[in-house]
Motif scaffolding. Structure first.
Motif, PDB file in Angstrom:
ATOM      1  N   LEU A 150       0.830  -1.210   0.000  1.00  0.00           N
ATOM      2  CA  LEU A 150       0.000   0.000   0.000  1.00  0.00           C
ATOM      3  C   LEU A 150       0.862   1.257   0.000  1.00  0.00           C
ATOM      4  O   LEU A 150       0.506   2.263  -0.621  1.00  0.00           O
ATOM      5  CB  LEU A 150      -0.940  -0.012   1.211  1.00  0.00           C
ATOM      6  CG  LEU A 150      -2.074  -1.041   1.162  1.00  0.00           C
ATOM      7  CD1 LEU A 150      -2.878  -1.009   2.448  1.00  0.00           C
ATOM      8  CD2 LEU A 150      -2.986  -0.785  -0.041  1.00  0.00           C
ATOM      9  N   GLY A 151       1.992   1.199   0.692  1.00  0.00           N
ATOM     10  CA  GLY A 151       2.925   2.322   0.644  1.00  0.00           C
ATOM     11  C   GLY A 151       3.426   2.561  -0.768  1.00  0.00           C
ATOM     12  O   GLY A 151       3.517   3.707  -1.234  1.00  0.00           O
ATOM     13  N   LEU A 152       3.743   1.475  -1.480  1.00  0.00           N
ATOM     14  CA  LEU A 152       4.175   1.597  -2.874  1.00  0.00           C
ATOM     15  C   LEU A 152       3.090   2.240  -3.743  1.00  0.00           C
ATOM     16  O   LEU A 152       3.377   3.076  -4.608  1.00  0.00           O
ATOM     17  CB  LEU A 152       4.522   0.216  -3.429  1.00  0.00           C
ATOM     18  CG  LEU A 152       5.897  -0.353  -3.062  1.00  0.00           C
ATOM     19  CD1 LEU A 152       5.956  -1.836  -3.399  1.00  0.00           C
ATOM     20  CD2 LEU A 152       7.001   0.390  -3.779  1.00  0.00           C
ATOM     21  N   VAL A 153       1.842   1.863  -3.511  1.00  0.00           N
ATOM     22  CA  VAL A 153       0.732   2.420  -4.288  1.00  0.00           C
ATOM     23  C   VAL A 153       0.610   3.924  -4.068  1.00  0.00           C
ATOM     24  O   VAL A 153       0.458   4.697  -5.031  1.00  0.00           O
ATOM     25  CB  VAL A 153      -0.589   1.720  -3.917  1.00  0.00           C
ATOM     26  CG1 VAL A 153      -1.778   2.453  -4.534  1.00  0.00           C
ATOM     27  CG2 VAL A 153      -0.568   0.277  -4.389  1.00  0.00           C
ATOM     28  N   ILE A 154       0.678   4.357  -2.824  1.00  0.00           N
ATOM     29  CA  ILE A 154       0.520   5.786  -2.531  1.00  0.00           C
ATOM     30  C   ILE A 154       1.690   6.580  -3.099  1.00  0.00           C
ATOM     31  O   ILE A 154       1.516   7.676  -3.645  1.00  0.00           O
ATOM     32  CB  ILE A 154       0.378   5.992  -1.013  1.00  0.00           C
ATOM     33  CG1 ILE A 154      -0.915   5.331  -0.528  1.00  0.00           C
ATOM     34  CG2 ILE A 154       0.373   7.482  -0.666  1.00  0.00           C
ATOM     35  CD1 ILE A 154      -1.098   5.333   0.969  1.00  0.00           C
ATOM     36  N   ILE A 155       2.899   6.027  -3.008  1.00  0.00           N
ATOM     37  CA  ILE A 155       4.065   6.715  -3.585  1.00  0.00           C
ATOM     38  C   ILE A 155       3.928   6.795  -5.099  1.00  0.00           C
ATOM     39  O   ILE A 155       4.232   7.826  -5.714  1.00  0.00           O
ATOM     40  CB  ILE A 155       5.359   5.988  -3.175  1.00  0.00           C
ATOM     41  CG1 ILE A 155       5.574   6.107  -1.663  1.00  0.00           C
ATOM     42  CG2 ILE A 155       6.567   6.577  -3.913  1.00  0.00           C
ATOM     43  CD1 ILE A 155       6.668   5.215  -1.118  1.00  0.00           C
ATOM     44  N   ASP A 212       7.407  11.585   5.428  1.00  0.00           N
ATOM     45  CA  ASP A 212       6.939  11.878   6.783  1.00  0.00           C
ATOM     46  C   ASP A 212       5.417  11.899   6.894  1.00  0.00           C
ATOM     47  O   ASP A 212       4.860  11.492   7.920  1.00  0.00           O
ATOM     48  CB  ASP A 212       7.493  13.227   7.251  1.00  0.00           C
ATOM     49  CG  ASP A 212       8.996  13.201   7.441  1.00  0.00           C
ATOM     50  OD1 ASP A 212       9.636  12.283   6.893  1.00  0.00           O
ATOM     51  OD2 ASP A 212       9.538  14.083   8.126  1.00  0.00           O
ATOM     52  N   PHE A 213       4.726  12.384   5.861  1.00  0.00           N
ATOM     53  CA  PHE A 213       3.279  12.596   5.948  1.00  0.00           C
ATOM     54  C   PHE A 213       2.505  11.662   5.025  1.00  0.00           C
ATOM     55  O   PHE A 213       1.425  12.012   4.562  1.00  0.00           O
ATOM     56  CB  PHE A 213       2.950  14.059   5.622  1.00  0.00           C
ATOM     57  CG  PHE A 213       3.037  14.971   6.815  1.00  0.00           C
ATOM     58  CD1 PHE A 213       1.905  15.525   7.380  1.00  0.00           C
ATOM     59  CD2 PHE A 213       4.263  15.262   7.398  1.00  0.00           C
ATOM     60  CE1 PHE A 213       1.977  16.351   8.480  1.00  0.00           C
ATOM     61  CE2 PHE A 213       4.355  16.086   8.495  1.00  0.00           C
ATOM     62  CZ  PHE A 213       3.206  16.645   9.043  1.00  0.00           C
ATOM     63  N   ILE A 214       3.017  10.469   4.791  1.00  0.00           N
ATOM     64  CA  ILE A 214       2.299   9.535   3.927  1.00  0.00           C
ATOM     65  C   ILE A 214       1.005   9.065   4.580  1.00  0.00           C
ATOM     66  O   ILE A 214       0.033   8.727   3.896  1.00  0.00           O
ATOM     67  CB  ILE A 214       3.203   8.331   3.557  1.00  0.00           C
ATOM     68  CG1 ILE A 214       2.625   7.598   2.345  1.00  0.00           C
ATOM     69  CG2 ILE A 214       3.386   7.392   4.746  1.00  0.00           C
ATOM     70  CD1 ILE A 214       3.562   6.568   1.751  1.00  0.00           C
ATOM     71  N   PHE A 215       0.950   9.091   5.899  1.00  0.00           N
ATOM     72  CA  PHE A 215      -0.271   8.689   6.601  1.00  0.00           C
ATOM     73  C   PHE A 215      -1.409   9.650   6.288  1.00  0.00           C
ATOM     74  O   PHE A 215      -2.559   9.231   6.113  1.00  0.00           O
ATOM     75  CB  PHE A 215      -0.013   8.626   8.110  1.00  0.00           C
ATOM     76  CG  PHE A 215      -1.138   8.023   8.895  1.00  0.00           C
ATOM     77  CD1 PHE A 215      -1.272   6.648   8.983  1.00  0.00           C
ATOM     78  CD2 PHE A 215      -2.060   8.821   9.554  1.00  0.00           C
ATOM     79  CE1 PHE A 215      -2.320   6.074   9.708  1.00  0.00           C
ATOM     80  CE2 PHE A 215      -3.104   8.265  10.289  1.00  0.00           C
ATOM     81  CZ  PHE A 215      -3.239   6.888  10.356  1.00  0.00           C
ATOM     82  N   THR A 216      -1.106  10.953   6.215  1.00  0.00           N
ATOM     83  CA  THR A 216      -2.152  11.927   5.897  1.00  0.00           C
ATOM     84  C   THR A 216      -2.564  11.826   4.436  1.00  0.00           C
ATOM     85  O   THR A 216      -3.727  12.045   4.088  1.00  0.00           O
ATOM     86  CB  THR A 216      -1.676  13.354   6.208  1.00  0.00           C
ATOM     87  OG1 THR A 216      -0.515  13.661   5.417  1.00  0.00           O
ATOM     88  CG2 THR A 216      -1.318  13.500   7.670  1.00  0.00           C
ATOM     89  N   ALA A 217      -1.610  11.505   3.544  1.00  0.00           N
ATOM     90  CA  ALA A 217      -1.955  11.296   2.133  1.00  0.00           C
ATOM     91  C   ALA A 217      -2.923  10.123   1.997  1.00  0.00           C
ATOM     92  O   ALA A 217      -3.903  10.180   1.235  1.00  0.00           O
ATOM     93  CB  ALA A 217      -0.691  11.050   1.315  1.00  0.00           C
ATOM     94  N   ALA A 218      -2.658   9.045   2.756  1.00  0.00           N
ATOM     95  CA  ALA A 218      -3.571   7.899   2.754  1.00  0.00           C
ATOM     96  C   ALA A 218      -4.914   8.287   3.357  1.00  0.00           C
ATOM     97  O   ALA A 218      -5.971   7.856   2.881  1.00  0.00           O
ATOM     98  CB  ALA A 218      -2.952   6.735   3.528  1.00  0.00           C
TER      99      ALA A 218
END
Length: 459
Positions: free
Chosen positions: A88-93, A339-345
């Motif tokens: 899921l991290g790869l998808v958001i990036i 740092d803010f990938i959680f907020t992007a998700a």
């Protein structure tokens, strides 16, 4: 009639098949998310979906084969859970990169994931018995301290975004604190096993709490001083909180004394307040935490609240169900790929998606704690408990920071945020948990032999 020889019986085939099915399901979710992003952005399935999907699937299949060979009794849930989070991290990036966000690179993250899987595999292959780490207790402590202070060296350390937590080697930047946490947990586990009887002794009783003896406060005060040094010299609140919190948690696990937790909280809060009164950079962090909506802080060029507020705006825009993958504006949040990938998700998956993500993290931590409970010797219990706490503590610190529950720190979301140091360290952490899970779940030799004999006679 000769007695048939019995060979060690591997984990039941149906359990390994179930693990493989869960891995395939996790990869399938990731590929569907890739397709969702492409359809939202370009009205077509992204051309690289198969490449990323096969790349992730191939890596996890390799990790599965190594695990099945060298840790056949390990918890079957750990690897699929990590696969889902990492994917899921790869998808958001990828989504941020497709939207043109500078610095975001799903390809680089997939390469770092490959290196992480290699580190995971090497750890399992080389470390056949994790109890050997107990003999390296003080060596691990020395290595941890050396890594921790390395960014302060003038010829090696680098200051980025106001924090001196990086070192430069051959053109690459590395954050040694990510590996420090592993070395220090090994040291804490070995030290507390040797000293837990002394540290568990009660001193005077205050109200309903048995306080420890004054002479036993030395280790806590030393760790407290170390964490304050990280906060003051490296301007790294995240590592400071991580190190001290982990030691206090492991001290509680070893002694079952609530008084150590209370003392730890008082020491850290008192030290943070004192540092805030004396050092400007610490005071600035707390100022942003207390008044993020202040226009003066919002417009401040460096160290202001713009990034924090943009993240809060994004999660507010997502609401309960989110805008949908590829349909939000996470590129407006600075460093939303790290740092803010959680907020992007949060913006695109909504509160529902974030709660599901946190549940996956909770399941991963629960499997680690289950390993700690099942372990047969004190060192394994402390090591598994400490590693599980580190994972949970990291998630709490970063989620608390981006939601303004606590002051913002420099930590990243485990397995999701872009970057090599954290990803490699966390894959090694998972390998250690898998190794301890294998040891804890493996039946005694006699039970294995009896089962083997039974299978032979049944054939």
């Amino acid at each position: 009639m000769s007695t048939p020889s019995a060979e060690p019986v591997p984990l039941p085939a149906k359990r390994r098949l179930a693990q493989l099915a869960m891995l395939a399901f996790a990869v399938a979710i990731v590929m569907l998310a890739y397709a969702n992003v492409g359809l939202a952005l370009d009205n077509q399935v992204p051309a690289g979906m198969l490449t990323y999907g096969l790349g992730l699937g191939g890596l996890m299949l390799a990790a599965y084969l190594v695990l099945a060979k060298f840790a056949p009794w390990a918890d079957p849930l750990i690897l699929p859970l990590v696969t889902l989070i990492n994917g899921l991290g790869l998808v958001i990036i990828y989504r941020l990169e497709a939207a043109g966000m500078e610095g975001a690179s799903a390809t680089n993250q997939l390469l770092w994931t490959a290196v992480g899987v290699v580190m995971f595999s090497v750890t399992l292959i080389v470390l056949r018995d994790h109890r050997a780490l107990q003999r390296l207790t003080y060596t691990a402590g020395a290595v941890g301290l050396a890594l921790l202070v390395s960014p302060l060296l003038p010829f090696l350390g680098q200051e980025i975004n106001g924090a001196r937590i990086w070192i430069g080697i051959a053109g690459f930047s590395l954050q040694p604190a990510e590996f420090t946490k592993l070395a220090l947990v090994v040291f804490f586990a070995g030290y507390l096993v040797a000293k837990r009887d002394v540290l568990a002794l009660a001193g005077r009783r205050l109200l309903f709490i048995d306080l420890p003896r004054a002479r036993d406060l030395g280790p806590v005060l030393i760790t407290w001083g170390l964490s304050l040094g990280v906060l003051i010299l490296q301007k790294d609140l995240g590592s400071s909180l991580l190190i001290f919190g982990t030691f206090i948690a492991m001290l509680y696990i070893a002694t079952q004394r609530t008084s150590w937790v209370l003392i730890g909280i008082l020491l850290f809060v008192g030290g943070a307040v004192l540092a805030g009164l004396v050092f400007d950079h610490v005071a600035a962090r707390f100022e942003v935490f207390l008044n993020p909506e202040d226009p003066e802080l919002y417009d401040r060029t460096f160290g202001g609240s713009y990034q924090l507020m943009q993240g809060l705006f994004g999660m507010g825009q997502g609401g309960v169900l989110g805008t949908g993958l590829g349909q939000g504006h996470p590129t407006l949040i600075p460093l939303s790929f790290s740092d803010f990938i959680f907020t992007a998700a949060g913006e695109e998956l909504g509160l529902t998606g974030l709660m599901a993500l946190l549940m996956v993290y909770a399941l991963l931590v629960e499997r680690g704690l289950r390993t700690s409970i099942a372990a047969r010797e004190p060192f394994s219990k402390l090591l598994a408990g400490g590693l599980s706490f580190i994972l949970a503590w990291q998630v709490f610190i970063i989620v608390g920071g981006v939601t303004n529950l606590i002051p913002l720190t420099g930590l990243v979301t485990p397995f999701m945020s872009q970057g090599g140091s954290a990803l490699l360290a966390n894959w090694i952490l998972i390998a250690l948990l898998v190794r301890m899970s294998d040891t804890a779940r493996k039946p005694p030799p006699q039970a294995i032999q009896d089962e083997g004999m039974t299978q032979v006679f049944q054939r």
